[in-house]
Design a protein around this motif. Structure first.
Motif, PDB file in Angstrom:
ATOM      1  N   LEU A 134       0.686  -1.307   0.030  1.00 45.71           N
ATOM      2  CA  LEU A 134      -0.006   0.024  -0.231  1.00 45.71           C
ATOM      3  C   LEU A 134       0.777   1.225  -0.022  1.00 45.71           C
ATOM      4  O   LEU A 134       0.403   2.458  -0.001  1.00 45.71           O
ATOM      5  N   PHE A 149      -5.079  12.607   3.712  1.00 44.93           N
ATOM      6  CA  PHE A 149      -5.626  11.437   4.617  1.00 44.93           C
ATOM      7  C   PHE A 149      -4.646  10.379   4.901  1.00 44.93           C
ATOM      8  O   PHE A 149      -3.807   9.824   3.883  1.00 44.93           O
ATOM      9  N   THR A 150      -4.637  10.190   6.131  1.00 45.56           N
ATOM     10  CA  THR A 150      -3.559   9.077   6.604  1.00 45.56           C
ATOM     11  C   THR A 150      -4.158   7.774   6.867  1.00 45.56           C
ATOM     12  O   THR A 150      -5.023   7.597   7.602  1.00 45.56           O
ATOM     13  N   VAL A 151      -3.735   6.972   5.804  1.00 45.69           N
ATOM     14  CA  VAL A 151      -4.162   5.378   6.024  1.00 45.69           C
ATOM     15  C   VAL A 151      -3.684   4.594   6.999  1.00 45.69           C
ATOM     16  O   VAL A 151      -2.657   4.712   7.177  1.00 45.69           O
ATOM     17  N   ASP A 152      -4.510   4.124   7.864  1.00 46.53           N
ATOM     18  CA  ASP A 152      -4.149   3.107   8.727  1.00 46.53           C
ATOM     19  C   ASP A 152      -4.012   1.790   8.022  1.00 46.53           C
ATOM     20  O   ASP A 152      -5.043   1.021   7.898  1.00 46.53           O
ATOM     21  N   HIS A 186      -5.584  -1.859   9.175  1.00 44.86           N
ATOM     22  CA  HIS A 186      -6.623  -2.054   9.168  1.00 44.86           C
ATOM     23  C   HIS A 186      -7.261  -1.901   7.636  1.00 44.86           C
ATOM     24  O   HIS A 186      -8.545  -1.598   7.501  1.00 44.86           O
ATOM     25  N   VAL A 187      -6.754  -2.511   6.745  1.00 40.94           N
ATOM     26  CA  VAL A 187      -7.127  -2.668   5.366  1.00 40.94           C
ATOM     27  C   VAL A 187      -7.481  -4.203   4.890  1.00 40.94           C
ATOM     28  O   VAL A 187      -6.816  -4.897   5.400  1.00 40.94           O
TER      29      VAL A 187
END
Lengths: 201, 201
Positions: free
Chosen positions: B169, B182-185, B188-189
């Motif tokens: 990712l 936007f900061t993707v965690d 938790h994808v």
DNA sequence: ATGTGTGCAAAAAATTTGCATGTCC
DNA sequence: GGACATGCAAATTTTTTGCACACAT
């Protein structure tokens, strides 16, 4: 809090009638029409909310009406006001739990039962017009099975759900297909995280 | 189907006792110990399932015991057998609903109440040892908040949940951070789609 | 006319909460 | 010893289902 069906809201009903393309009788307001209130429970009712600006919701809606009518007909199913309202609600809300959909529908047609909402959501999903995912916590959320798919950005801070082009996933999905043989359904991707506003805090 | 607490399973209790690092008394099997069955309901009980091979579960488990004890202590909370069992269950199961966790726990300690499971899952999530997501349909599923985060690949065909490195990712998260703030965690994808096996069919 | 859809109520399932008792530190 | 956890039961909440009646076709 429920409205008692004092009168029918023209704008809404008109659209429904047109969509149904049927006789000129009452489209909605089923059972116990004339009955005052035989057994304490509220019957079908209307309300005059619903602002009508040309939102994307509006666009989807009209497209949807046709599609809905058509798909239902194909499968020998019936087009009802409830089904249209539920579909509209899903389009309008973007992402909503069955309960939220019910509330939205109730703004227009107060008498629609929650179980009908559940049944209808299931039907619409069957038909392929809506899908459900599980964003963040709790309940399932339904949303339009949009032709143009999108990726959800769910902010854990404020709960906002934003969307981006699925093209951002091109690289990843290629890689996964190559390395794992896994075909990503890009229409159902959600990223959790923190949005710009919440990060600032 | 419930076991009546005829005897305590050595292997399991030993580990618990060690982990708790406490007195030599009974670690589990609280209330009504000696009571036959005063009011029809089953009390605490044990079973001798649980195969003990050196699975990743085993590994996680021992690490987890320490972490759990430590984190709990830090927050002035208590280490109980229930909490350990729930944590182990989550690690062992990989992805499980509260109900599945309960069943798993019940294999070892039949008397653990479902509400304790709910409370404990919430606690463990608070503490940061587990997380919950909503894979595919229905109920929430809990899984270890692994140090090494991973991306889930959920197959809609067979339901299998595979995992890949979150590094896949990198590109996307960079892009989203740049373009949307936007900061993707990445921990938790979940990607839904079709795995190699199912695609072949 | 008739089979389908809906509202309603009750059932079933899932989750939460209050309280008395038991137990970890 | 005292605060915290747990089990249990009951309260809530969410979803499903059976049935009678109304309505779309």
């Amino acid at each position: 809090m429920r409205v008692e069906l004092p009168e029918r809201p023209r704008a809404e009903v008109d659209r429904l009638e047109h969509a149904v393309a049927t006789h000129g009788g009452e489209v909605v307001g089923p059972q116990n029409r004339g009955v005052g209130r035989d057994h304490a429970t509220t019957q079908y009712g209307y309300d005059s909310h619903k602002s009508s600006s040309l939102t994307t919701g509006e666009y989807h809606r009209s497209v949807a009406s046709d599609t809905l009518a058509q798909v239902l007909r194909e499968r020998g199913l019936r087009l009802t006001a409830q089904r249209q309202l539920v579909l509209e609600a899903v389009y309008d809300l973007g992402h909503a739990t069955p309960d939220q959909v019910h509330c939205k529908v109730a703004e227009t047609a107060a008498g629609v039962n929650i179980s009908t909402v559940y049944r209808t959501l299931e039907l619409l999903e069957d038909i392929g017009l809506v899908t459900h995912t599980h964003l963040s916590h709790g309940a399932p959320t339904y949303h339009a099975a949009a032709e143009e798919q999108h990726v959800h950005l769910v902010c854990r801070g404020c709960g906002r759900v934003d969307e981006v082009q699925p093209s951002v996933l091109d690289g990843v999905s290629d890689q996964l297909a190559r390395e794992r043989g896994f075909t990503v359904d890009v229409g159902h991707v959600s990223f959790f995280g923190e949005c710009r506003d919440c990060a600032g805090g």
